[in-house]
Each structure stands twice: as structure tokens, then as C-alpha cells.
Design an enzyme around this catalytic site. Structure first.
Site, PDB file in Angstrom:
ATOM      1  N   LEU A  70       0.849  -1.185   0.000  1.00  0.00           N
ATOM      2  CA  LEU A  70       0.000   0.000   0.000  1.00  0.00           C
ATOM      3  C   LEU A  70       0.886   1.238   0.000  1.00  0.00           C
ATOM      4  O   LEU A  70       1.380   1.687   1.033  1.00  0.00           O
ATOM      5  CB  LEU A  70      -0.932  -0.009   1.221  1.00  0.00           C
ATOM      6  CG  LEU A  70      -1.795  -1.275   1.391  1.00  0.00           C
ATOM      7  CD1 LEU A  70      -2.695  -1.132   2.622  1.00  0.00           C
ATOM      8  CD2 LEU A  70      -2.631  -1.544   0.147  1.00  0.00           C
ATOM      9  N   ASP A  71       1.114   1.775  -1.179  1.00  0.00           N
ATOM     10  CA  ASP A  71       2.046   2.879  -1.354  1.00  0.00           C
ATOM     11  C   ASP A  71       1.484   4.170  -0.759  1.00  0.00           C
ATOM     12  O   ASP A  71       0.319   4.520  -0.992  1.00  0.00           O
ATOM     13  CB  ASP A  71       2.320   3.078  -2.849  1.00  0.00           C
ATOM     14  CG  ASP A  71       3.170   4.287  -3.127  1.00  0.00           C
ATOM     15  OD1 ASP A  71       4.364   4.247  -2.793  1.00  0.00           O
ATOM     16  OD2 ASP A  71       2.638   5.281  -3.669  1.00  0.00           O
TER      17      ASP A  71
END
Length: 569
Positions: A231-232
Site C-alpha cells: 500500500l504505497d
């Protein structure tokens, strides 16, 4: 969680996120997505000591104009089998800037890399981690262009704001404007929220349809072969007026929702959060064991670099000892790394290194031809955000012997391999690359100093030649990986104790709770021989030598001692 409890959780979470929406209708749409992408056959990839990640772009190792993903697959099958179990593929989607992190289309593979069939082939030999770059999207995307052209579907997908409002509380990761002006088809100028750059348009998660899009994409990634999803920049997901707009409760609710949906549909797919922030903020994404399976261990790169440059492990040891005081939820652990496609973050050590020690790191990186990236603070001032430099170049001294360079670099990675969590090695570290000053100067982009693309044929020849830097570093790190994979005391969930040792040494004691194995791991962070005494006898896994309670460690030497017996309680 039972099916009824799962459905109740989803509806309750939707009610908190969208109190004015029909949560039953939204829940029904989510259920349809789950059924569409649901796992049809059992897939297991246990998270244990056998898991070792390599971080790379789809074309990091390429062969001219040939299919990049097929080239990576061929190279990885030849060189990484038995060493690397998982490959983190940095964004492999069509993009317009930021080397892939400004995504045009989340559902297709960039044509210059290949296609989904190449991903499927690679997933047949390695566990894959995909990037979920869902905080923002390219201004050239279909979604944003639809917004500018007045298409009804996209009118609430983005965040327009008044440039005259007060945004000083908003956390800024870059020294760039928060709002970017765009002209709509009607001729109207709108100012759009762009946390990271003018080409990275923040998505509006206050719009339920954006959440539904994210769930559809997340589940497709799992169905397409992702055994882990990163999850950037997840901390910036939700925006609220008069707030910092980072780590807001709604962001945590969305991560919990994604986790619950994955648990129900793809239970072996791991969620990993990427939040380049101080420790307590970072570990908040474990939640109560209901958010991330793993969080990036961001203090590790700067503290390890600092230990070797200072020849003093005191700060690294004190931080690692404090980790023992944290009560982490069951079945959660750290994603440990020393280098990545980004720089070495300084925010995670704001409370771990004083200003003088942070400045020492900055000065050392600049001395070794690295660069510094900056962020804007609430008062309008700027402060250093990350160090942009290749990790081998950062550790090395100009003109030193290849043996010293190898010993120091291997010792740093021994720390990576022996700490609780899973180890992830950036491809440039695995193959002994150094600063790409040409790429930096030609692009003017600081992070390009550590993003050079490697020619597969050239790298293959370098690895076949035992005397090259690339071959020696690869062989040394591969040895550490193989030994780690054989010992359950290195499990990501095995206990970890950090003993008091002289400042020249850093050590951990790893103990598996049921397999009856205890390891004493010690690294000399200096180039000077050091005496080591430990209350144990055993065998050094790295050399096979017997250890009878004391020895002398040569400069940058590591010992991993397998204890003869379990220590007394």
C-alpha cells in the site's frame, strides 16, 4: 471471522466512512466484487524464514527491446532460485512520471514491460508483491481526463480546493505546491489536491465509488498472482479540512476494510503498508492485528548506515532494544530493508538520532556524491526528507580495497537477515551496483542515482566471473539468505532479544518458541578486531567453527552461533 460477522463489519465500517450513503447497497456491491474475484482453489505460501524478497522494477534487468518481464523471469529463474522466494514488482502499469508511481491505468500492464500472461508466468516460479498506488493517479489517466471533460462518473473522484484557504497543518512529503491548477473543458480553472506532484492527482476516498474502484483493483491483483500487496503512501489516503491529512481514522478504517475483504477472499495474500514516518506512526498500521500483516521497517536503513559510518552501534542497539518493549499483534511482523527505489528516509530517525547525528549522515552522503531531498514543514520552512544514494556507495570509502568494501556491505546485510521480520533486498544491492551518477545528472531526478537499469547479458557475465564486485557481493548475500532459510529461529515471528554489547558490536538473540533452536547473531560494525564474549557454546553457521564462549571478531565480521542447548529460563 464468520460470514455473518464479516458482512456486519463491512456494513458498520461503511456507515462510519459514509454516514449519508446507503451502506446496504454499497455492501451488496462489495459482495459482488468479492464473488467476481474470489479464490477458487487453495494457495498456500507460509510466511516463515524461507521468504526472502527482491525489490525491482519490471525492466530493472532487461535485454534491449525484448519483453522486459520475460527477461526478468528468465534471469531470475537462472540466478535467484533457492535464494529469493518473493519478487516485489514496483509499479508495472502504464505511467507518466515518477518512474511508475504516477499510474495511468491500474488494470493493464505497461506494454513496454509485457502483459498479464508474463506476470502469470513469473508467478509460477516466485511469490509476487504488487504495488497498489491508490493514493493518487496520473493526470493523463482516463479518470482525471474524464473529470476535466465533465463526464458525470468522475466528477467526485478528485479533490478541488480553494487556493486561498489555510493548509499549513497538512503534512507535506515534498517541497512542492499542495494544489495544482487545471483548466476544465468549460474553461473553468480548478485547483486540485496533488500531495506528491502536479502529475500525481490525489483520489477522493470520500466518494464511495472510489472505494469500490479500489476494492475491485485490489481483488484483481490478488487474482492475478499477487501473494502480497504493498500500500504505497497509504498514510495520505483520506483528507479532512483543518487536519494533518495523514494517518486519519478513516485511512485506518479503509485498510481494515481491505484486510477483511482479502481475508475472506484471498486469505494468503499479505497487506504491507509503506509509511515513511516515525516509528509509532508507522506501527499504528498493525492496528489490532486487523490492518497490515507487515509494515516497512523504515528506521533500519538510516540506523544501519549510521552504525557503520560511525563505527558505533549504540543508536542502532538502543532502537532495537526499544522494539522489545512494543507489544505487536499476533502474526504481524516487519518488512526489513536497507535500500529501495526511494532514498533513505530521515523522518523515521527524527526521534532516534539528534540533529548533529542526522547532519553527519547528510554530510557523509554528500561527500560520497549523493543528494538530499527536502520537504516543506507547517511553518513554511524546509527540512531534509531523504538521502538519495546507492547503499553500497554510501557504505564504501573512495579507494578502499574490494575486500573491505565486501566485508562491510556483507556485515550490514547480515543485520538485515538476522532481525525479526522478513528481509527484502533491492536489486542493486543484491548485484553490487554503485551510484548511477550519469542517470542522476541526465534526468535531474535525485532518486535516479539508485535506479539504473541493468543489461541482463552484461550482468550474467559479471556474475559468472568470480573476481568481479557483482559476483562477490551476490555470492556473499546469497550465502546469508540460504543459511537463514534453513533455520526456524530466523522465523519472522521468532522472539528477538538485543543484548548489551560494546558499541563496536551489534547483536540479537533469536529463539523459536517450539522448534528448540536458539541463535546468537553478532556483527562487528568497525574495521578493527573486537573481542566477543557470550554465555553460550555452539557452532558458527557462517564458518562451521566451534564457539566456546569467546572469540575475536575481525573487522566487519559476523557470527551466527547456533547454541548447543536452549538457554535456561
Amino acid at each position: 471471522m464468520s460470514q455473518n460477522a464479516h458482512h456486519t463489519f463491512i456494513k458498520n465500517t461503511l456507515a462510519q466512512l459514509y454516514p449519508h450513503a446507503d451502506r446496504y447497497a454499497l455492501a451488496a456491491k462489495i459482495e459482488q466484487l468479492c464473488q467476481r474475484w474470489k479464490l477458487r482453489e487453495q494457495i498456500t505460501a507460509p510466511l516463515d524464514q524461507s521468504r526472502v524478497w527482491m525489490i525491482a522494477y519490471g525492466d530493472s534487468i532487461h535485454s534491449g527491446d525484448a519483453n522486459a518481464l520475460a527477461c526478468l523471469h528468465q534471469f531470475s529463474t537462472r540466478w535467484l532460485k533457492g535464494v529469493i522466494s518473493d519478487i516485489h514488482l514496483l509499479p508495472m502499469f502504464p505511467w507518466t512520471s515518477d518512474d511508475g508511481f504516477s499510474v495511468k491505468d491500474y488494470r493493464h500492464i505497461a506494454p513496454e514491460l509485457g502483459q498479464w500472461s508474463d506476470i502469470a508466468a513469473l508467478a509460477g516460479d516466485f511469490n509476487l508483491m504488487f504495488d497498489f498506488v491508490i493514493n493518487h493517479i496520473s493526470q493523463q489517466s482516463r479518470w482525471f481526463q474524464g473529470y476535466l471533460h465533465g463526464e458525470p462518473r468522475y466528477q467526485h473522484y478528485f479533490i478541488s480546493a480553494d487556493p486561498d484557504d489555510d493548509y499549513h497543518l497538512v503534512t507535506r512529503p515534498r517541497a512542492l505546491p499542495l494544489l495544482t491548477p487545471f483548466k476544465r473543458k468549460t474553461g473553468e480553472t480548478v485547483h486540485i489536491w496533488t500531495t506528491f506532484s502536479a502529475d500525481q492527482i490525489d483520489l477522493n476516498f470520500r466518494e464511495p465509488d472510489v472505494l469500490l474502484e479500489s476494492i475491485d483493483i485490489l481483488l484483481e491483483y490478488a487474482a492475478r498472482g499477487a501473494r502480497a500487496i504493498r500500500l504505497d503512501a497509504i498514510g495520505f489516503l483520506w483528507k479532512e479540512r483543518n487536519s494533518t491529512c495523514i494517518h486519519l481514522p478513516q485511512t485506518h478504517l479503509i485498510v481494515k476494510l481491505w484486510r477483511a475483504i482479502l481475508d475472506a477472499t484471498w486469505p494468503d495474500c499479505l497487506l504491507i503498508t509503506e509509511t515513511n514516518v516515525p516509528h509509532q506512526e508507522n506501527i499504528s498500521y498493525f492496528g489490532n492485528g486487523d490492518e497490515a500483516h507487515m509494515v516497512y521497517q523504515f528506521p533500519l536503513p538510516p540506523l544501519t548506515l549510521h552504525a557503520f559510518l560511525r563505527g558505533n552501534a549504540r543508536w542502532l542497539r538502543q532502537w532495537a532494544q526499544r522494539l522489545e518493549q512494543d507489544a505487536f499483534p499476533d502474526k504481524t511482523t516487519f518488512f526489513n530493508f536497507l535500500a529501495s527505489h526511494d532514498g533513505i528516509g530521515l523522518r523515521p530517525v527524527e526521534n532516534l538520532l539528534c540533529a548533529e547525528e542526522r547532519q553527519f549522515l547528510i554530510s557523509e552522503v554528500e561527500r560520497k556524491q549523493g543528494r538530499i531531498s527536502w520537504k516543506t514543514n507547517p511553518d513554511g520552512s524546509q527540512s531534509p526528507y531523504e538521502l538519495n544514494i546507492n547503499f553500497l556507495s554510501a557504505l564504501s570509502e573512495p579507494g578502499e580495497s574490494p575486500d573491505d568494501q565486501l566485508a562491510r556491505f556483507t556485515a550490514a546485510h547480515a543485520i538485515l537477515f538476522m532481525l525479526r521480520g522478513v528481509p527484502a533486498i533491492y536489486y542493486h544491492s543484491l548485484f553490487g551496483s554503485e551510484n548511477d551518477n550519469t542517470g542522476l545528472l541526465e534526468s535531474g531526478i535525485n532518486r535516479r542515482i539508485n535506479r539504473e537499469k541493468l543489461d541482463a547479458a552484461t550482468l550474467h557475465e559479471q556474475l559468472l566471473s568470480p573476481e568481479t564486485r557483482q559476483s562477490r557481493i551476490y555470492a556473499s548475500l546469497a550465502k546469508l539468505a540460504r543459511i537463514r532459510q534453513q533455520h526456524p529461529a530466523f522465523s519472522p515471528f521468532a522472539s528477538q532479544h538485543v543484548p548489551e554489547l560494546p558499541d563496536a558490536l551489534f547483536g540479537v538473540v533469536r529463539q523459536h518458541p517450539t522448534k528448540g533452536e536458539t541463535l546468537y547473531c553478532v556483527v562487528n560494525v568497525t574495521g578493527i578486531p573486537q573481542s566477543l564474549s557470550l554465555p553460550v557454546t555452539g557452532t558458527d553457521l557462517l564458518t562451521g567453527a566451534a564457539f566456546n564462549g569467546a572469540c575475536e571478531l575481525s573487522g566487519w565480521q559476523t557470527v551466527w552461533i547456533l547454541a548447543d542447548t536452549q538457554p535456561e529460563a
